[in-house]
Design an enzyme around this catalytic site. Sequence first.
Site, PDB file in Angstrom:
ATOM      1  N   SER A 153      -4.850   2.696  10.475  1.00 32.84           N
ATOM      2  CA  SER A 153      -3.149   2.409  11.256  1.00 32.84           C
ATOM      3  C   SER A 153      -3.305   0.767  10.766  1.00 32.84           C
ATOM      4  CB  SER A 153      -2.670   2.897  11.987  1.00 32.84           C
ATOM      5  OG  SER A 153      -1.837   2.742  12.636  1.00 32.84           O
ATOM      6  N   ASN A 168      -1.143  -0.841  12.462  1.00 30.73           N
ATOM      7  CA  ASN A 168      -0.811  -1.305  14.017  1.00 30.73           C
ATOM      8  C   ASN A 168      -1.504  -0.637  14.802  1.00 30.73           C
ATOM      9  OD1 ASN A 168       2.621  -1.869  13.884  1.00 30.73           O
ATOM     10  ND2 ASN A 168       2.316   0.089  12.141  1.00 30.73           N
ATOM     11  N   ASP A 226       4.510  11.763  12.800  1.00 33.70           N
ATOM     12  CA  ASP A 226       4.091   9.855  12.576  1.00 33.70           C
ATOM     13  C   ASP A 226       3.489   9.703  13.771  1.00 33.70           C
ATOM     14  OD1 ASP A 226       3.958   7.297  10.646  1.00 33.70           O
ATOM     15  OD2 ASP A 226       6.376   8.007  11.023  1.00 33.70           O
ATOM     16  N   LYS A 256       9.976   1.163   7.658  1.00 33.54           N
ATOM     17  CA  LYS A 256       9.936   1.432   9.411  1.00 33.54           C
ATOM     18  C   LYS A 256      10.296   0.023  10.210  1.00 33.54           C
ATOM     19  CE  LYS A 256       7.627   5.486   8.019  1.00 33.54           C
ATOM     20  NZ  LYS A 256       6.551   6.462   8.414  1.00 33.54           N
ATOM     21  N   LYS A 284       7.536   4.389  16.726  1.00 38.72           N
ATOM     22  CA  LYS A 284       5.915   4.893  16.157  1.00 38.72           C
ATOM     23  C   LYS A 284       5.170   3.514  16.552  1.00 38.72           C
ATOM     24  CE  LYS A 284       5.732   4.739  11.719  1.00 38.72           C
ATOM     25  NZ  LYS A 284       4.039   5.068  11.388  1.00 38.72           N
ATOM     26  N   SER A 316       1.016  -1.340   0.093  1.00 40.18           N
ATOM     27  CA  SER A 316       0.149  -0.028  -0.302  1.00 40.18           C
ATOM     28  C   SER A 316       0.861   1.683  -0.124  1.00 40.18           C
ATOM     29  CB  SER A 316      -0.480   0.402   1.331  1.00 40.18           C
ATOM     30  OG  SER A 316       0.098  -0.096   2.224  1.00 40.18           O
TER      31      SER A 316
END
Length: 332
Positions: A254, A256, A244, A106, A191, A11
């Site tokens: 999100s 996560n 972020d 990340k 994050k 994505s």
Amino acid sequence: MSKAAVLGAGSWGTAFAKVLADAGTDVTMWARRAEVAESIVSRHENADYLPGIALPPSLTATDDARAALDGADIVVLAVPSQSLRDNLQVWSPMIPEDATLLSLAKGIETGTLMRMSQVIIQVTGADPGRVAVLSGPNLAREIAIGQPAATVVACTDSTRALELQKASATGYFRPYTNSDVIGCEIGGACKNVIALACGMASGIGLGENTIASIITRGLAEIIRLGVALGAKPATLAGLAGVGDLVATCTSPLSRNRSFGERLGQGGSIESAQAATHGQVAEGVKSCSSVRALAASYDVEMPLTDAVHRVCHEGVVVQDAIGQLLGRRTKPE
């Protein structure tokens, strides 16, 4: 005109490829599966990862990495952090000699505890000035539909940073340059872990006070670790840090946070993975490596430790919260 190869058709890789194309950059994507590349070329859509989003006709794709990399002066690395090394070992001989390498991944590599830029330098042998990272509040679907967003392009070579800025600046996407690669990478890696914590709290029915407290104390952990590694506190107060963090911790887009919510509701890692289209959230893998990295620098990260214990040691979310609240009180 710059020529970019975007290696990875998930994505975020797809959304950023669209940004580059909209900025006037010549873009070729590499997709692991031929059918994804074919969908992008023939239907101008990545139905698997960004369904319903029309991609520019100028954006092309292939499942041949060598073809994608041919003549590229910007190589965008858009694969998950824990698979970056293996992919780079295959791609490295094909990467043009002076191309700028831009990481979208990340995370902290498991085992080596390396940041992504360090992995890139080690595997490719590239001069550190050729390696850049992009980090900010950049939820893929919002950017893909053209909603305004800003980001940070970090590179120790200011000329390359400016070239990347020019190659990705559009009417809806505003990149800022920065030389603090470490700060941007630590903000981006940590994050995801804090977003898992926010999702867990939401999943057991806790409210905004709790979420705000987790975000704020999570930021304190991120800054402590970043400074220990040589990051600038100002970087972590900016888009690659606070920006972020807020987006990833609060948005239903999100992965996560959504993954953490499932865990908070009593789901297993496997059921949470099934609910997020078969993808394991980066924070699940990164929490252990971030925790180990912090320990190696003697940096206290209690929230990160709690997330690790829930994800990998079978601790129940409510118990992890109780243990956090039972810690010795101290000054902020």
